[in-house]
Design an enzyme around this catalytic site. Structure first.
Site, PDB file in Angstrom:
ATOM      1  N   ASP A  22      13.689  31.983 -25.079  1.00  0.00           N
ATOM      2  CA  ASP A  22      13.180  33.059 -26.057  1.00  0.00           C
ATOM      3  C   ASP A  22      13.231  34.098 -25.668  1.00  0.00           C
ATOM      4  OD1 ASP A  22      12.122  34.262 -28.567  1.00  0.00           O
ATOM      5  OD2 ASP A  22      10.069  34.396 -27.486  1.00  0.00           O
TER       6      ASP A  22
ATOM      7  N   CYS B 166       0.658  -1.303   0.156  1.00  0.00           N
ATOM      8  CA  CYS B 166       0.000   0.036   0.017  1.00  0.00           C
ATOM      9  C   CYS B 166       0.938   1.296   0.019  1.00  0.00           C
ATOM     10  CB  CYS B 166      -0.976   0.064   1.102  1.00  0.00           C
ATOM     11  SG  CYS B 166      -1.733  -1.559   1.316  1.00  0.00           S
TER      12      CYS B 166
END
Length: 763
Positions: A457, A415
């Site tokens: 950019d 689990c």
């Protein structure tokens, strides 16, 4: 069944259910496995974060929608029919109704330059409506859910049993036994359904076998503790999952329930916000929330856009500006034309994208899931050998080794291990969304933390995206204020970006702009007007030189400014062929750009600027920001550059999501700047909604914090299990410690993951 869903021979219908009780990605896997075994179903999509199941049902299939819903409920989940994607209203997303999508710089016209638990949050009636915009069921409080009621009921039985044991020990075992039976029945039922649905090695099966086995050998008290602690662990996980979703669910409540629609006659009427359609005109009064994405057609106001962008400072919105649903109107009343329906507004798309991201499996999660598929049956085999081998080969007592085998079975349950990654990823994505960091999946979240290079950019990313006045050189007895005032007067009738920069500077300096008359343009060269009785012009240095209006000093100054990557314009008195001054402009770096570049370098990343601009301008900006650069690159050149850099490590590309699309796609991670626009939300792997370079640093820190959290969770899960596996097999610890080790590890892992929700960025 609605008309479009009626089954016809050879036709298929797309059906959807809102599903309550899914706490992790493996919950979704169990549903998907079970539904895949039903005839006629295809394209099954189970989104545990969005709590939604979508599938296609063949028209000639024997399976009915009611049978599908019954199957989901049999697995331990709540299910309620939701509108199918095909029944949702058209979004008008083809851009024909609204402004084009570019990143927002504050000016509307600027576009030039196997975790297997019982899953149930409680009974939800069929008429429960999905949360607006999300398609989810409203989750009850923990004590109202079946998990909460089971824990409270078992607590009562356990309390009674321990009380009775103090006075009548012989009777206490029966009460403990009743607690075991009452608690294990729902888990055993689900274990059987899961086994027949393709998931035989579920935690429900392991726990049921262990609890009933302990009961058969007379360990009723320990069996009851196993069931009780398991139920508590289930409840804790459910609460944790609900909390992890809360930040995203809260977004849907930010959109008002009603809107004031303006009729063609001018009268207003209140309608549900979900009923708004593209083209409707709505009135947004001071203090109101904007009911839909749209564009201002009348009025001016300040909007608090923090629900969408995270930016706390209100932004001025005038006629023609875009507005987002959920923004708060601070002062003036405005009329807004709706450009997106409720299911397609910015908040709805953010919710949808984050839900999809949380549902997607990160690389670590996929590995652990594959590992658990082998691990779980292997552990059951080992537990069987522990039970059988010592008694058969060494004559040991069956009861002793049966008990130890049951303890091993519980401890080895995967689990916590399976939950370790998706819990951290879901919390990390939710924390990012609340800060305006939209990350489209666990893969991107993991990858961001491993980057070696970040390529930027220039325009609109490192710079603000529009020219601003940087230098003013006065001549012919003029002052700098005179030069700006006269130039602004000449340019007052122009929409050119350089003209706007001059006008913005005059406004910022509080300069009164003289009246201009007889404005005219010299195409490609200058703008002319009569100001204060003089014929003035604002043009390029070449135009001024053609009129022999520049002195040698001004020529030298203009050359120096241009070498710094700036655009120079000249204010001329054409009557006297004399230059009155120079104005230099440049798209300047963002205020936080240099600081962010320094911090990225401190984090071990290499920043580099890739731009299509000329080398002179690129060099000037790069030197100011102290980063590497390459200039005069076409989109294809940027793509090749990115691919080359990837050979030396992971690379991210940061851009505006339009011109940089090839490079964004080529990079390991594409990151879009943008104020919540379509481009920022749809182009790249991540988007910085506040349009802030500082948030890029926060993004790196969030990714690394998430990966640290995942590694901590894995160590906790494996460490605890490894320790108690050994102690159980050699008989030092028993079922009590076994279930505490399993439940405890799951709780610790979950709580550790929840810590990420408090992420506030780098310190």
């Amino acid at each position: 069944m609605s008309t479009h869903e009626k089954k016809t021979e050879g036709a298929t219908a797309t059906l959807s259910w809102a599903v309550g009780g899914m706490d992790c990605a493996s919950c979704a896997a169990k549903i998907e496995t079970a539904l895949a075994r039903m005839p006629g179903l295809s394209d099954i999509s189970v989104n545990f974060s969005g709590e939604r199941v979508t599938l296609r049902l063949a028209g000639n299939a024997a399976t009915t929608p009611d049978e599908i819903e019954k199957k989901i409920r049999a697995l331990g989940f709540d299910a309620s029919r939701a509108p199918s994607p095909s029944t949702r209203p058209s979004s008008g997303h083809g851009h024909e109704h609204g402004p084009s999508c570019s990143h927002d710089h504050g000016a509307h016209e600027h576009g030039h330059h196997g975790h297997d638990h019982n899953h149930d949050h409680g009974h939800v009636h069929h008429d429960t409506l999905p949360v607006a915009g999300t398609g989810k069921l409203d989750a009850p409080e923990w004590w109202q859910s079946r998990k909460g009621k089971l824990v409270l009921g078992l607590s009562l039985l356990m309390g009674i049993a321990y009380g009775v044991a103090q006075f009548f020990p012989a009777y206490a075992i029966w009460i403990f036994g009743a607690a075991v039976v009452a608690g294990v029945i729902p888990f055993a039922q689900q274990a059987i359904v899961l086994a027949f649905s393709g998931s035989p090695f579920s935690i429900q099966m392991l726990m049921s076998v262990a609890a009933l086995g302990a009961l058969t050998i007379g360990a009723a008290e320990e069996a009851a503790a196993v069931v009780f602690l398991f139920a508590v662990g289930e409840l804790l996980e459910s609460v944790a999952a609900t909390r992890a979703r809360a930040g995203i669910k809260a977004l849907s409540s930010l959109v008002p329930k009603t809107a004031l629609v303006i009729d063609p006659s001018g009268a207003s009427r209140s309608v549900p916000a979900e009923a708004l359609r593209v083209g409707d005109i709505v009135l947004v009064r001071p203090g109101d929330r904007v009911p839909a994405d749209g564009v201002v057609i009348e009025g001016s106001t300040s909007l608090d856009e923090s629900p969408i962008t995270g930016e706390s400072i209100p932004r001025i919105r005038n006629k023609g500006d875009d507005v987002f649903a959920g923004s708060i109107n601070a002062d003036g009343a405005v009329r807004v034309r709706v450009t997106k329906v409720a299911s397609d507004n910015t908040i709805a798309r953010i919710i949808h994208l984050v839900e999809e991201a949380q549902a997607s499996k990160a690389p670590t999660a996929r590995f652990i899931e594959r590992f658990s598929r082998v691990y779980t049956p292997a552990v059951m085999l080992v537990a069987g050998l522990v039970i059988a081998v010592p008694p058969l080969l060494a004559g040991a007592e069956w009861s002793v080794w049966f008990y130890r085998g049951l303890a091993l079975l519980l401890i080895a349950c995967p689990c916590a291990l399976v939950l370790s990654t998706p819990a951290a990823i879901a919390s990390g994505l939710a924390a990012g969304a609340r800060r305006g960091l939209l990350i489209k999946g666990g893969h991107a979240l993991e990858m961001i933390g491993t980057l070696k290079t970040i390529a930027f950019d220039k325009t609109g990313t490192l710079t603000i995206g529009r020219p601003t006045v940087t230098d003013i050189i006065a001549a012919a007895s003029q002052t700098e204020r005179d030069v700006i005032a006269l130039a602004a007067a000449v340019e007052s009738g122009s929409s050119h970006p350089l003209a706007k920069a001059i006008l913005a500077r005059a406004q910022a300096d509080g300069i009164t702009i003289p009246a201009a008359a007889q404005s005219s343009a010299v195409p490609g060269k200058a703008m002319k007007a009569v100001v204060e009785g003089r014929t003035l012009a604002v043009g390029s240095p070449l135009y001024a030189q053609s009129l022999s209006a520049l002195s040698s000093e001004l020529v030298e100054s203009a050359t120096t400014l241009e070498e710094a990557g700036k655009t120079v314009t000249v204010l001329l008195d054409t009557d006297r062929c004399a230059a009155l001054g120079l104005i230099a402009m440049r798209d300047e770096p963002r205020e936080d750009a240099h600081r962010s570049v320094v911090k990225l370098r401190d984090l071990g990343l290499r920043p580099i600027m890739l731009t299509g601009d000329n080398k002179r301008t690129a060099k000037a900006i790069a030197e100011k920001l102290d980063l590497d650069w390459q200039a005069e690159l076409l989109p294809a050149d940027k793509l090749r550059t990115i691919e080359g850099m990837r050979r030396d490590g992971k690379v991210a590309m940061v851009g505006d999501g339009i011109n940089d699309a090839p490079a964004l796609a080529a990079a390991d991670v594409g990151i879009a700047m943008g104020g919540g626009t379509d481009v920022a939300l749809e182009t790249a792997d991540a988007a910085l909604l506040k349009n802030s370079m500082t948030d890029l640093v926060h993004l790196i820190h969030l990714s690394r914090a998430t990966m640290r959290n995942i590694h901590q969770n894995i160590v906790i899960a494996l460490g605890l299990k490894g320790l108690f596996l050994v102690t159980s097999v050699i008989g030092i610890t028993g079922l009590w410690v076994a279930v505490l080790a399993d439940t405890g590890a799951t709780a610790i892992v979950t709580l550790n993951a929840i810590r990420l929700l408090r992420f506030r960025g780098e310190r």
